[in-house]
Design a protein around this motif. Structure first.
Motif, PDB file in Angstrom:
ATOM      1  N   LEU A  41       0.833  -1.197   0.000  1.00  0.00           N
ATOM      2  CA  LEU A  41       0.000   0.000   0.000  1.00  0.00           C
ATOM      3  C   LEU A  41       0.868   1.248   0.000  1.00  0.00           C
ATOM      4  CD1 LEU A  41      -2.732   1.386   0.122  1.00  0.00           C
ATOM      5  CD2 LEU A  41      -2.654   1.191   2.604  1.00  0.00           C
ATOM      6  N   ASN A  42       1.903   1.243   0.813  1.00  0.00           N
ATOM      7  CA  ASN A  42       2.778   2.409   0.857  1.00  0.00           C
ATOM      8  C   ASN A  42       3.467   2.659  -0.478  1.00  0.00           C
ATOM      9  OD1 ASN A  42       2.692   3.443   3.690  1.00  0.00           O
ATOM     10  ND2 ASN A  42       3.238   1.331   4.130  1.00  0.00           N
ATOM     11  N   LEU A  43       3.772   1.588  -1.203  1.00  0.00           N
ATOM     12  CA  LEU A  43       4.391   1.745  -2.517  1.00  0.00           C
ATOM     13  C   LEU A  43       3.401   2.299  -3.542  1.00  0.00           C
ATOM     14  CD1 LEU A  43       6.444  -1.588  -2.696  1.00  0.00           C
ATOM     15  CD2 LEU A  43       7.362   0.722  -2.445  1.00  0.00           C
ATOM     16  N   LEU A  44       2.109   2.009  -3.329  1.00  0.00           N
ATOM     17  CA  LEU A  44       1.096   2.412  -4.301  1.00  0.00           C
ATOM     18  C   LEU A  44       0.412   3.741  -3.965  1.00  0.00           C
ATOM     19  CD1 LEU A  44      -0.639  -1.037  -4.891  1.00  0.00           C
ATOM     20  CD2 LEU A  44       0.791   0.197  -6.515  1.00  0.00           C
ATOM     21  N   LEU A  45       0.764   4.344  -2.854  1.00  0.00           N
ATOM     22  CA  LEU A  45       0.037   5.533  -2.417  1.00  0.00           C
ATOM     23  C   LEU A  45       0.045   6.647  -3.456  1.00  0.00           C
ATOM     24  CD1 LEU A  45       0.857   5.755   1.395  1.00  0.00           C
ATOM     25  CD2 LEU A  45      -1.381   5.442   0.334  1.00  0.00           C
ATOM     26  N   ASP A  46       1.165   6.838  -4.129  1.00  0.00           N
ATOM     27  CA  ASP A  46       1.229   7.905  -5.137  1.00  0.00           C
ATOM     28  C   ASP A  46       0.234   7.677  -6.262  1.00  0.00           C
ATOM     29  OD1 ASP A  46       3.110   9.539  -3.954  1.00  0.00           O
ATOM     30  OD2 ASP A  46       4.795   8.434  -4.808  1.00  0.00           O
ATOM     31  N   GLU A  47      -0.079   6.409  -6.554  1.00  0.00           N
ATOM     32  CA  GLU A  47      -1.061   6.106  -7.595  1.00  0.00           C
ATOM     33  C   GLU A  47      -2.483   6.202  -7.073  1.00  0.00           C
ATOM     34  OE1 GLU A  47      -0.259   2.388  -9.482  1.00  0.00           O
ATOM     35  OE2 GLU A  47       1.913   2.688  -9.472  1.00  0.00           O
ATOM     36  N   THR A  53      -6.736  15.584  -3.169  1.00  0.00           N
ATOM     37  CA  THR A  53      -7.290  15.081  -1.911  1.00  0.00           C
ATOM     38  C   THR A  53      -7.139  16.111  -0.796  1.00  0.00           C
ATOM     39  OG1 THR A  53      -6.809  12.783  -2.499  1.00  0.00           O
ATOM     40  CG2 THR A  53      -7.140  13.260  -0.161  1.00  0.00           C
ATOM     41  N   ASN A  54      -8.227  16.403  -0.098  1.00  0.00           N
ATOM     42  CA  ASN A  54      -8.200  17.340   1.026  1.00  0.00           C
ATOM     43  C   ASN A  54      -8.145  16.652   2.379  1.00  0.00           C
ATOM     44  OD1 ASN A  54     -10.612  18.862  -0.967  1.00  0.00           O
ATOM     45  ND2 ASN A  54      -8.607  19.793  -0.650  1.00  0.00           N
ATOM     46  N   VAL A  55      -8.889  15.534   2.498  1.00  0.00           N
ATOM     47  CA  VAL A  55      -9.019  14.841   3.781  1.00  0.00           C
ATOM     48  C   VAL A  55      -8.875  13.343   3.561  1.00  0.00           C
ATOM     49  CG1 VAL A  55     -10.521  14.378   5.773  1.00  0.00           C
ATOM     50  CG2 VAL A  55     -10.608  16.613   4.640  1.00  0.00           C
ATOM     51  N   VAL A  56      -8.173  12.665   4.468  1.00  0.00           N
ATOM     52  CA  VAL A  56      -8.148  11.202   4.490  1.00  0.00           C
ATOM     53  C   VAL A  56      -8.853  10.738   5.764  1.00  0.00           C
ATOM     54  CG1 VAL A  56      -6.684   9.159   4.771  1.00  0.00           C
ATOM     55  CG2 VAL A  56      -6.120  10.881   3.059  1.00  0.00           C
ATOM     56  N   LEU A  57      -9.888   9.939   5.581  1.00  0.00           N
ATOM     57  CA  LEU A  57     -10.689   9.393   6.683  1.00  0.00           C
ATOM     58  C   LEU A  57     -10.412   7.890   6.737  1.00  0.00           C
ATOM     59  CD1 LEU A  57     -13.024   9.621   8.788  1.00  0.00           C
ATOM     60  CD2 LEU A  57     -14.612   9.354   6.864  1.00  0.00           C
ATOM     61  N   PHE A  58      -9.933   7.370   7.869  1.00  0.00           N
ATOM     62  CA  PHE A  58      -9.471   5.986   7.893  1.00  0.00           C
ATOM     63  C   PHE A  58      -9.738   5.317   9.242  1.00  0.00           C
ATOM     64  CE2 PHE A  58      -6.111   8.518   9.617  1.00  0.00           C
ATOM     65  CZ  PHE A  58      -5.327   7.703  10.438  1.00  0.00           C
ATOM     66  N   ASP A  59      -9.578   3.992   9.256  1.00  0.00           N
ATOM     67  CA  ASP A  59      -9.707   3.218  10.496  1.00  0.00           C
ATOM     68  C   ASP A  59      -8.727   2.054  10.446  1.00  0.00           C
ATOM     69  OD1 ASP A  59     -10.973   0.673   9.479  1.00  0.00           O
ATOM     70  OD2 ASP A  59     -12.513   2.087   8.833  1.00  0.00           O
ATOM     71  N   PHE A  60      -8.699   1.269  11.531  1.00  0.00           N
ATOM     72  CA  PHE A  60      -7.797   0.122  11.617  1.00  0.00           C
ATOM     73  C   PHE A  60      -8.552  -1.189  11.805  1.00  0.00           C
ATOM     74  CE2 PHE A  60      -4.891   3.483  13.578  1.00  0.00           C
ATOM     75  CZ  PHE A  60      -4.220   3.724  12.393  1.00  0.00           C
ATOM     76  N   VAL A  61      -9.755  -1.282  11.272  1.00  0.00           N
ATOM     77  CA  VAL A  61     -10.566  -2.478  11.474  1.00  0.00           C
ATOM     78  C   VAL A  61      -9.943  -3.703  10.808  1.00  0.00           C
ATOM     79  CG1 VAL A  61     -12.812  -3.534  11.026  1.00  0.00           C
ATOM     80  CG2 VAL A  61     -12.686  -1.179  11.826  1.00  0.00           C
ATOM     81  N   SER A  62      -9.425  -3.553   9.591  1.00  0.00           N
ATOM     82  CA  SER A  62      -8.792  -4.691   8.915  1.00  0.00           C
ATOM     83  C   SER A  62      -7.614  -5.214   9.720  1.00  0.00           C
ATOM     84  CB  SER A  62      -8.327  -4.281   7.516  1.00  0.00           C
ATOM     85  OG  SER A  62      -9.419  -4.013   6.674  1.00  0.00           O
ATOM     86  N   GLU A  63      -6.810  -4.302  10.247  1.00  0.00           N
ATOM     87  CA  GLU A  63      -5.677  -4.726  11.057  1.00  0.00           C
ATOM     88  C   GLU A  63      -6.129  -5.420  12.334  1.00  0.00           C
ATOM     89  OE1 GLU A  63      -5.864  -1.968   9.400  1.00  0.00           O
ATOM     90  OE2 GLU A  63      -3.940  -1.324   8.621  1.00  0.00           O
ATOM     91  N   LYS A 109       4.432   5.046   8.423  1.00  0.00           N
ATOM     92  CA  LYS A 109       4.755   5.472   7.058  1.00  0.00           C
ATOM     93  C   LYS A 109       3.496   5.987   6.355  1.00  0.00           C
ATOM     94  CE  LYS A 109       8.292   1.859   6.600  1.00  0.00           C
ATOM     95  NZ  LYS A 109       8.629   0.618   5.866  1.00  0.00           N
ATOM     96  N   PHE A 110       2.394   5.287   6.556  1.00  0.00           N
ATOM     97  CA  PHE A 110       1.113   5.679   5.963  1.00  0.00           C
ATOM     98  C   PHE A 110       0.706   7.082   6.426  1.00  0.00           C
ATOM     99  CE2 PHE A 110      -3.524   5.917   6.513  1.00  0.00           C
ATOM    100  CZ  PHE A 110      -3.979   5.593   5.243  1.00  0.00           C
ATOM    101  N   ILE A 111       0.769   7.317   7.729  1.00  0.00           N
ATOM    102  CA  ILE A 111       0.365   8.610   8.289  1.00  0.00           C
ATOM    103  C   ILE A 111       1.310   9.715   7.846  1.00  0.00           C
ATOM    104  CG2 ILE A 111       0.131   9.905  10.447  1.00  0.00           C
ATOM    105  CD1 ILE A 111      -0.926   7.309  11.721  1.00  0.00           C
ATOM    106  N   GLN A 112       2.605   9.438   7.903  1.00  0.00           N
ATOM    107  CA  GLN A 112       3.590  10.459   7.550  1.00  0.00           C
ATOM    108  C   GLN A 112       3.450  10.885   6.095  1.00  0.00           C
ATOM    109  OE1 GLN A 112       5.558  11.705  10.037  1.00  0.00           O
ATOM    110  NE2 GLN A 112       6.032  13.307   8.551  1.00  0.00           N
ATOM    111  N   LYS A 117       2.086  15.842   2.836  1.00  0.00           N
ATOM    112  CA  LYS A 117       1.316  16.474   1.769  1.00  0.00           C
ATOM    113  C   LYS A 117       0.318  17.513   2.296  1.00  0.00           C
ATOM    114  CE  LYS A 117       1.466  12.812  -1.725  1.00  0.00           C
ATOM    115  NZ  LYS A 117       1.953  13.683  -2.806  1.00  0.00           N
ATOM    116  N   ASN A 118       0.352  17.745   3.607  1.00  0.00           N
ATOM    117  CA  ASN A 118      -0.541  18.725   4.238  1.00  0.00           C
ATOM    118  C   ASN A 118      -2.022  18.358   4.040  1.00  0.00           C
ATOM    119  OD1 ASN A 118      -0.904  21.025   5.839  1.00  0.00           O
ATOM    120  ND2 ASN A 118      -1.284  22.310   4.043  1.00  0.00           N
TER     121      ASN A 118
END
Length: 249
Positions: A41-47, A53-63, A109-112, A117-118
């Motif tokens: 996922l971290n490798l594909l984030l740029d794609e 994108t203004n906001v990223v809304l996320f959770d950790f349910v899969s983990e 890494k995901f959060i950073q 990118k602000n």
């Protein structure tokens, strides 16, 4: 228009997507289901992430549910029923701290990535609820199709620990606190009710979301500062009053 990218379970994306209280439609939503803490996922984030994108809304349910990490060039999970990860053999680990330590490095890494990118980051502190409702006044134990109480406690332990880590390590991340009055909704229109909750959840989460991003998008969200009661929120949104409790964990 505020452009939101959502990672995680349906209950998180539906704070904006399937939500009867999101009637102003100020949001454009893109959904990416899956993990936040795997190298691919971290490798594909740029794609995956549009420049707009203004906001990223996320959770950790899969983990929490699958707990899968890469450890010493092998795939390790805390959950015994996963036997394969793609074409790779999966090894079961009972060492919570070891796998959690690896997970923390990946999710950092995901959060950073987004902080650099602000982009505004909002973590939904989803919890599994042991009660199910047919309507808001008829709670009952969750059904056999839903995770057992033992598994719910196991998942919630991880979610609570993960949230605490983010809160301490990345104070820039805004957190939607889970409303304890939320219940699983059995008669959800999409029928896959495992991740769908009642209207208490959607109302409270939506109000929190708009309040959390208000500083960045003042002109585009509702100002809840002057609201004195839940009744007034419902009145503003043109909805009838359901049971509502702002107690959160």
């Amino acid at each position: 228009m505020i452009k939101v990218l959502s990672f995680g379970c349906p209950a998180t994306k539906d704070i904006l997507d399937y939500n009867p209280f999101n009637n102003n439609r100020n949001y454009s939503l893109t959904y990416h289901k899956g993990y936040q803490a795997i190298p691919e996922l971290n490798l594909l984030l740029d794609e995956i992430v549009p420049d707009s994108t203004n906001v990223v809304l996320f959770d950790f349910v899969s983990e929490a549910m699958f707990g899968t990490v890469y450890q010493n060039e092998k795939v390790t999970t805390r959950n015994f029923w996963i036997k394969n990860w793609g074409n790779e053999q999966v090894y079961t680990s009972t060492d919570f701290e070891a796998t959690f330590g690896i997970w923390k490095k990946e999710v950092a890494k995901f959060i950073q990535y987004f902080l650099e990118k602000n982009i505004v980051l909002v973590l939904n502190s989803f919890r599994f609820s042991p009660e199910m409702v047919i309507d808001n006044e008829n709670p009952q134990p969750t059904s056999k199709e839903y995770p057992t109480i033992e598994k719910q406690e196991y998942y919630n332990q991880f979610l609570q620990k993960a949230e605490k880590y983010v809160e301490e390590k990345f104070p820039q991340v805004k957190i939607i606190k889970f409303n304890q009055s939320s219940k699983v909704e059995k008669n959800h229109p999409i029928k896959a009710y495992s991740f769908y909750l009642n209207e208490d959840y959607y109302l409270d989460s939506f109000v929190q979301f708009e309040t959390l991003i208000k500083e960045r998008f003042l002109k585009d969200v509702t100002d809840y500062n002057h609201v004195t009661s839940e009744e007034e929120i419902y009145f503003q949104m043109g909805k009838k009053l359901f049971l509502f409790n702002s107690e959160r964990i």
